[in-house]
Scaffold this motif. Sequence first.
Motif, short mmCIF file in Angstrom:
data_model
loop_
_atom_site.label_atom_id
_atom_site.label_comp_id
_atom_site.label_asym_id
_atom_site.label_seq_id
_atom_site.Cartn_x
_atom_site.Cartn_y
_atom_site.Cartn_z
N VAL A 11 8.71 -2.90 -12.96
CA VAL A 11 8.71 -3.72 -11.76
C VAL A 11 10.06 -4.44 -11.63
CG1 VAL A 11 7.59 -5.66 -10.57
CG2 VAL A 11 6.22 -4.04 -11.90
N ARG A 12 10.69 -4.29 -10.48
CA ARG A 12 12.00 -4.88 -10.23
C ARG A 12 11.84 -6.20 -9.48
NH1 ARG A 12 16.37 -1.22 -9.83
NH2 ARG A 12 17.07 -2.28 -7.94
N ALA A 13 12.83 -7.09 -9.66
CA ALA A 13 12.79 -8.38 -8.97
C ALA A 13 13.17 -8.24 -7.50
CB ALA A 13 13.73 -9.37 -9.66
N TRP A 14 13.92 -7.19 -7.17
CA TRP A 14 14.43 -7.04 -5.81
C TRP A 14 14.76 -5.57 -5.59
CZ3 TRP A 14 19.14 -5.34 -3.84
CH2 TRP A 14 19.38 -5.63 -2.50
N SER A 15 14.71 -5.14 -4.33
CA SER A 15 15.00 -3.75 -4.01
C SER A 15 15.44 -3.65 -2.56
CB SER A 15 13.76 -2.88 -4.26
OG SER A 15 14.01 -1.54 -3.90
N GLU A 16 16.11 -2.57 -2.24
CA GLU A 16 16.49 -2.31 -0.86
C GLU A 16 15.22 -2.06 -0.03
OE1 GLU A 16 19.31 -2.54 0.51
OE2 GLU A 16 20.71 -2.60 -1.19
N PRO A 17 15.23 -2.46 1.26
CA PRO A 17 14.04 -2.27 2.09
C PRO A 17 13.60 -0.81 2.21
CG PRO A 17 15.57 -3.80 3.15
CD PRO A 17 16.29 -3.23 1.97
N TRP A 18 14.55 0.11 2.16
CA TRP A 18 14.20 1.52 2.32
C TRP A 18 13.71 2.16 1.03
CZ3 TRP A 18 17.22 3.78 -1.23
CH2 TRP A 18 18.46 3.20 -1.52
N ALA A 19 13.87 1.48 -0.10
CA ALA A 19 13.49 2.06 -1.39
C ALA A 19 11.99 1.91 -1.63
CB ALA A 19 14.28 1.41 -2.51
N ASN A 20 11.49 2.69 -2.56
CA ASN A 20 10.08 2.65 -2.91
C ASN A 20 9.88 2.10 -4.31
OD1 ASN A 20 7.33 3.11 -2.28
ND2 ASN A 20 7.33 5.01 -3.45
N ASP A 21 10.79 1.22 -4.73
CA ASP A 21 10.72 0.66 -6.08
C ASP A 21 9.53 -0.28 -6.21
OD1 ASP A 21 13.11 1.90 -6.93
OD2 ASP A 21 14.29 0.36 -5.93
N PRO A 22 8.88 -0.31 -7.37
CA PRO A 22 7.79 -1.27 -7.59
C PRO A 22 8.34 -2.70 -7.63
CG PRO A 22 8.30 -0.08 -9.61
CD PRO A 22 9.09 0.58 -8.53
N LEU A 23 7.68 -3.60 -6.92
CA LEU A 23 8.11 -4.98 -6.80
C LEU A 23 6.99 -5.91 -7.25
CD1 LEU A 23 9.82 -4.70 -3.28
CD2 LEU A 23 10.97 -4.93 -5.49
N PRO A 24 7.31 -7.15 -7.63
CA PRO A 24 6.26 -8.06 -8.10
C PRO A 24 5.22 -8.33 -7.03
CG PRO A 24 8.34 -9.22 -7.77
CD PRO A 24 8.64 -7.77 -7.67
N ARG A 65 0.83 -1.22 0.00
CA ARG A 65 0.00 0.00 0.00
C ARG A 65 0.86 1.27 0.00
NH1 ARG A 65 -5.09 -1.60 4.00
NH2 ARG A 65 -5.48 -3.64 3.06
N ARG A 66 1.98 1.18 -0.69
CA ARG A 66 2.80 2.36 -0.90
C ARG A 66 2.39 2.97 -2.23
NH1 ARG A 66 8.72 -0.16 -0.66
NH2 ARG A 66 7.72 -1.27 -2.41
N ARG A 67 2.15 4.25 -2.22
CA ARG A 67 1.74 4.93 -3.45
C ARG A 67 2.90 4.96 -4.43
NH1 ARG A 67 1.61 10.10 -5.65
NH2 ARG A 67 -0.26 10.57 -6.88
N GLN A 68 2.66 4.52 -5.66
CA GLN A 68 3.68 4.47 -6.69
C GLN A 68 3.54 5.67 -7.62
OE1 GLN A 68 6.27 2.25 -7.01
NE2 GLN A 68 5.59 1.48 -5.02
N ALA A 69 4.67 6.31 -7.89
CA ALA A 69 4.66 7.48 -8.76
C ALA A 69 4.48 7.06 -10.21
CB ALA A 69 5.96 8.26 -8.60
N CYS A 70 3.83 7.93 -10.98
CA CYS A 70 3.66 7.70 -12.42
C CYS A 70 4.85 8.31 -13.16
CB CYS A 70 2.37 8.32 -12.91
SG CYS A 70 0.88 7.68 -12.10
N GLN A 71 5.45 7.53 -14.07
CA GLN A 71 6.52 8.08 -14.89
C GLN A 71 5.99 9.20 -15.78
OE1 GLN A 71 8.32 4.64 -16.89
NE2 GLN A 71 10.23 5.22 -15.91
N TYR A 72 4.87 8.93 -16.40
CA TYR A 72 4.22 9.93 -17.22
C TYR A 72 2.77 9.50 -17.43
CZ TYR A 72 5.90 6.57 -20.73
OH TYR A 72 6.21 5.43 -21.41
N GLY A 73 1.98 10.40 -17.99
CA GLY A 73 0.56 10.14 -18.17
C GLY A 73 -0.26 11.16 -17.42
N ALA A 74 -1.49 11.34 -17.85
CA ALA A 74 -2.40 12.31 -17.22
C ALA A 74 -3.07 11.64 -16.03
CB ALA A 74 -3.43 12.79 -18.23
N GLN A 75 -2.39 11.66 -14.89
CA GLN A 75 -2.91 11.03 -13.68
C GLN A 75 -4.09 11.81 -13.11
OE1 GLN A 75 -0.03 10.84 -10.56
NE2 GLN A 75 -1.32 9.59 -9.22
#
Length: 255
Positions: free
Chosen positions: A130-143, A100-110
């Motif tokens: 979507v990345r396969a793995w990320s640091e716990p502190w990062a907000n990267d999109p994950l599967p 439930r972390r809000r993910q930023a839009c790269q582009y598009g009329a949000q």
Amino acid sequence: MRITRTLSTALLLLGLAAAPAAADDPAEKEAAPTTAGTSFRTAAEIEQGQLATASASAGDYLYWSFPADTGQRPTVKATVKLPETHAAETWQIDVYDGLRRRQACQYGAQTRTAAADAGSVELACVLRTVRAWSEPWANDPLPGTYYVRLTALDLATGDRGLPVGAEVRVDSKEIGGAAAVDGSLAEPLVPGVAMKSGSEEETSAVLSAIEPEDGWVSGWWSDRWVWTAIGGVLAALAGVGGYALTRGPGRPSRA
């Protein structure tokens, strides 16, 4: 002759590396939902490529959920059909991951504002890959599971409760090895509650049971395997060719 055999073996290995594991025939897709949820827990589940519809009232919060796997770049599109008479309205879509972390839009009329008496308004949000793995502190999109929330902002009092129609569709572009990382999650971010029964058998009460047709990849496959195999083949051919060029003419056999 040896060069020919080596080349054939290398091409065979390359073909095996380039072809991902064959998946079973996917089950037939269920019909797209015609209602939307009103919270994260009641979000309507949709598959990528489905066109979900819903009838609601202006001012409601509408929720859908969909699965996104490693290497995908999801694009969420929404169309809101407005009543014949209304004031100017601003609509917005937000996308959240399984935590439930809000993910930023790269582009598009949000966020878009529909003029007074406009028939509809269209929104779009292109997420990061979507990345396969990320640091716990990062907000990267994950599967895992992703949530779409559609709502109107700062509605005029006279427009609250007016009937509206909504259409939501999610599609993804496969990015592949360009976004591959070394590492993967143990499990996708699919909200659920794990518990144990009296027989010590572990069961799961999953809040979101939807998943990709071919199952979760979790980062084990990317086209980097293909380029690695091609590099190995070229290195083997270069070695064989170099040996053939430097060995010189064959020595005469001794009587």
